[in-house]
Design a protein around this motif. Structure first.
Motif, PDB file in Angstrom:
ATOM      1  N   GLN A  61      -0.777  -4.928   2.793  1.00 50.98           N
ATOM      2  CA  GLN A  61      -1.871  -4.674   3.723  1.00 50.98           C
ATOM      3  C   GLN A  61      -2.164  -3.179   3.772  1.00 50.98           C
ATOM      4  N   ALA A  62      -3.437  -2.829   3.665  1.00 46.86           N
ATOM      5  CA  ALA A  62      -3.890  -1.460   3.916  1.00 46.86           C
ATOM      6  C   ALA A  62      -4.502  -1.477   5.312  1.00 46.86           C
ATOM      7  N   LEU A  63      -3.874  -0.772   6.223  1.00 47.19           N
ATOM      8  CA  LEU A  63      -4.304  -0.782   7.622  1.00 47.19           C
ATOM      9  C   LEU A  63      -5.212   0.397   7.928  1.00 47.19           C
ATOM     10  N   PRO A  64      -6.193   0.197   8.770  1.00 47.81           N
ATOM     11  CA  PRO A  64      -6.979   1.339   9.240  1.00 47.81           C
ATOM     12  C   PRO A  64      -6.162   2.131  10.254  1.00 47.81           C
ATOM     13  N   ALA A  65      -6.373   3.427  10.292  1.00 47.50           N
ATOM     14  CA  ALA A  65      -5.724   4.260  11.307  1.00 47.50           C
ATOM     15  C   ALA A  65      -6.304   3.887  12.666  1.00 47.50           C
ATOM     16  N   ALA A  66      -5.442   3.812  13.679  1.00 46.26           N
ATOM     17  CA  ALA A  66      -5.904   3.376  14.997  1.00 46.26           C
ATOM     18  C   ALA A  66      -5.326   4.251  16.093  1.00 46.26           C
ATOM     19  N   GLY A  67      -6.136   5.139  16.631  1.00 44.65           N
ATOM     20  CA  GLY A  67      -5.701   5.942  17.772  1.00 44.65           C
ATOM     21  C   GLY A  67      -4.755   7.066  17.396  1.00 44.65           C
ATOM     22  N   GLY A  68      -4.405   7.871  18.369  1.00 43.84           N
ATOM     23  CA  GLY A  68      -3.466   8.967  18.161  1.00 43.84           C
ATOM     24  C   GLY A  68      -4.002  10.042  17.240  1.00 43.84           C
ATOM     25  N   VAL A 123       3.070  -1.975   3.429  1.00 47.77           N
ATOM     26  CA  VAL A 123       1.895  -1.546   4.186  1.00 47.77           C
ATOM     27  C   VAL A 123       1.632  -0.066   3.926  1.00 47.77           C
ATOM     28  N   THR A 124       0.365   0.267   3.810  1.00 48.02           N
ATOM     29  CA  THR A 124      -0.054   1.659   3.783  1.00 48.02           C
ATOM     30  C   THR A 124      -1.153   1.812   4.821  1.00 48.02           C
ATOM     31  N   VAL A 125      -1.259   2.990   5.381  1.00 49.74           N
ATOM     32  CA  VAL A 125      -2.261   3.233   6.421  1.00 49.74           C
ATOM     33  C   VAL A 125      -3.319   4.184   5.877  1.00 49.74           C
ATOM     34  N   LEU A 126      -4.553   3.758   5.967  1.00 52.28           N
ATOM     35  CA  LEU A 126      -5.669   4.601   5.541  1.00 52.28           C
ATOM     36  C   LEU A 126      -5.805   5.776   6.496  1.00 52.28           C
ATOM     37  N   PRO A 127      -6.121   6.937   5.983  1.00 52.12           N
ATOM     38  CA  PRO A 127      -6.306   8.083   6.894  1.00 52.12           C
ATOM     39  C   PRO A 127      -7.560   7.889   7.738  1.00 52.12           C
ATOM     40  N   PRO A 128      -7.570   8.485   8.915  1.00 50.96           N
ATOM     41  CA  PRO A 128      -8.801   8.408   9.711  1.00 50.96           C
ATOM     42  C   PRO A 128      -9.914   9.151   8.981  1.00 50.96           C
ATOM     43  N   LEU A 129     -11.122   8.682   9.164  1.00 50.96           N
ATOM     44  CA  LEU A 129     -12.249   9.360   8.536  1.00 50.96           C
ATOM     45  C   LEU A 129     -12.373  10.777   9.058  1.00 50.96           C
ATOM     46  N   ALA A 130     -12.612  11.688   8.164  1.00 52.41           N
ATOM     47  CA  ALA A 130     -12.863  13.081   8.553  1.00 52.41           C
ATOM     48  C   ALA A 130     -14.362  13.208   8.788  1.00 52.41           C
ATOM     49  N   TYR A 131     -14.728  13.328  10.020  1.00 52.87           N
ATOM     50  CA  TYR A 131     -16.137  13.397  10.374  1.00 52.87           C
ATOM     51  C   TYR A 131     -16.640  14.829  10.289  1.00 52.87           C
ATOM     52  N   ASN A 132     -16.704  15.317   9.087  1.00 52.68           N
ATOM     53  CA  ASN A 132     -17.242  16.657   8.866  1.00 52.68           C
ATOM     54  C   ASN A 132     -18.743  16.540   8.641  1.00 52.68           C
ATOM     55  N   ALA A 161     -18.481   6.744   0.917  1.00 55.90           N
ATOM     56  CA  ALA A 161     -17.824   7.113  -0.341  1.00 55.90           C
ATOM     57  C   ALA A 161     -16.372   7.517  -0.090  1.00 55.90           C
ATOM     58  N   GLN A 162     -16.144   8.270   0.988  1.00 56.43           N
ATOM     59  CA  GLN A 162     -14.786   8.677   1.335  1.00 56.43           C
ATOM     60  C   GLN A 162     -13.920   7.455   1.609  1.00 56.43           C
ATOM     61  N   ARG A 163     -14.411   6.520   2.379  1.00 60.78           N
ATOM     62  CA  ARG A 163     -13.648   5.315   2.726  1.00 60.78           C
ATOM     63  C   ARG A 163     -13.377   4.468   1.483  1.00 60.78           C
ATOM     64  N   ARG A 164     -14.361   4.315   0.600  1.00 63.18           N
ATOM     65  CA  ARG A 164     -14.137   3.542  -0.630  1.00 63.18           C
ATOM     66  C   ARG A 164     -13.046   4.187  -1.492  1.00 63.18           C
ATOM     67  N   ALA A 165     -13.058   5.508  -1.604  1.00 61.07           N
ATOM     68  CA  ALA A 165     -12.039   6.212  -2.387  1.00 61.07           C
ATOM     69  C   ALA A 165     -10.652   6.017  -1.775  1.00 61.07           C
ATOM     70  N   GLU A 166     -10.563   6.080  -0.459  1.00 60.12           N
ATOM     71  CA  GLU A 166      -9.279   5.891   0.211  1.00 60.12           C
ATOM     72  C   GLU A 166      -8.782   4.454   0.066  1.00 60.12           C
ATOM     73  N   GLU A 167      -9.685   3.481   0.152  1.00 56.06           N
ATOM     74  CA  GLU A 167      -9.304   2.081  -0.026  1.00 56.06           C
ATOM     75  C   GLU A 167      -8.842   1.818  -1.456  1.00 56.06           C
ATOM     76  N   HIS A 168      -9.504   2.455  -2.430  1.00 57.14           N
ATOM     77  CA  HIS A 168      -9.099   2.318  -3.822  1.00 57.14           C
ATOM     78  C   HIS A 168      -7.694   2.897  -4.016  1.00 57.14           C
ATOM     79  N   GLN A 169      -7.447   4.071  -3.461  1.00 59.39           N
ATOM     80  CA  GLN A 169      -6.126   4.697  -3.561  1.00 59.39           C
ATOM     81  C   GLN A 169      -5.063   3.818  -2.901  1.00 59.39           C
ATOM     82  N   ALA A 170      -5.360   3.255  -1.750  1.00 61.27           N
ATOM     83  CA  ALA A 170      -4.415   2.371  -1.060  1.00 61.27           C
ATOM     84  C   ALA A 170      -4.114   1.130  -1.901  1.00 61.27           C
ATOM     85  N   ALA A 171      -5.138   0.563  -2.514  1.00 59.13           N
ATOM     86  CA  ALA A 171      -4.939  -0.610  -3.367  1.00 59.13           C
ATOM     87  C   ALA A 171      -4.037  -0.272  -4.558  1.00 59.13           C
TER      88      ALA A 171
END
Length: 138
Positions: free
Chosen positions: A103-110, A37-46, A68-78
């Motif tokens: 599984q690539a998990l979305p970051a959740a909370g915290g 399992v890898t966890v995707l980083p939370p989106l940086a809402y800049n 675009a940020q999320r697609r790049a992170e999902e590609h890296q996780a894959a």
């Protein structure tokens, strides 16, 4: 002995790969399921530049940036998961592919969302043993 479910959380670091190899050598039994399992980083809402009024074009640009940020992170996780599967199924101990789950998990909370995501995954999958490292943030 009954098969166990092992959870291994990894990222793209060399330390993560070494920890996975150590886990395979010292903890894994032949009948164990391995959950990589890898966890995707939370989106940086800049949002920049800051404008007093959000135009449709500005909102579309920010949305496009997030996508675009999320697609790049999902590609890296894959890629991380693909390399890990290659390591465990072909290079190391030749773990049968049907015993390896990814599984690539979305970051959740915290603050980072990593712990919450891993705990929930472990609960749902009824994981018996989890191996996690630490983040080298500095």
């Amino acid at each position: 002995m009954a098969p166990r479910r092992l959870l291994f959380c990894l990222d793209e670091s060399k330390q993560s790969v070494r920890a996975l190899e150590w886990t395979l050598l010292h903890l894994r039994r032949a009948s164990d399921e391995l959950h990589l399992v890898t966890v995707l980083p939370p989106l940086a809402y800049n949002v920049y530049p800051v404008a007093p009024v959000a135009t449709g074009a500005a909102v579309a640009a920010v949305t496009h940036q997030w996508d675009a940020q999320r697609r790049a992170e999902e590609h890296q996780a894959a890629e991380v998961l693909r390399a890990a599967v290659d390591l465990v199924c072909t290079q190391h101990n030749k773990v049968p592919r049907d015993l390896v789950h990814t599984q690539a998990l979305p970051a959740a909370g915290g603050a980072s969302g990593v712990a919450e995501s891993l705990v929930e995954y472990a609960r749902v999958q009824r994981i018996d043993l989890a191996v996690v490292g630490c983040r080298w943030v500095g």
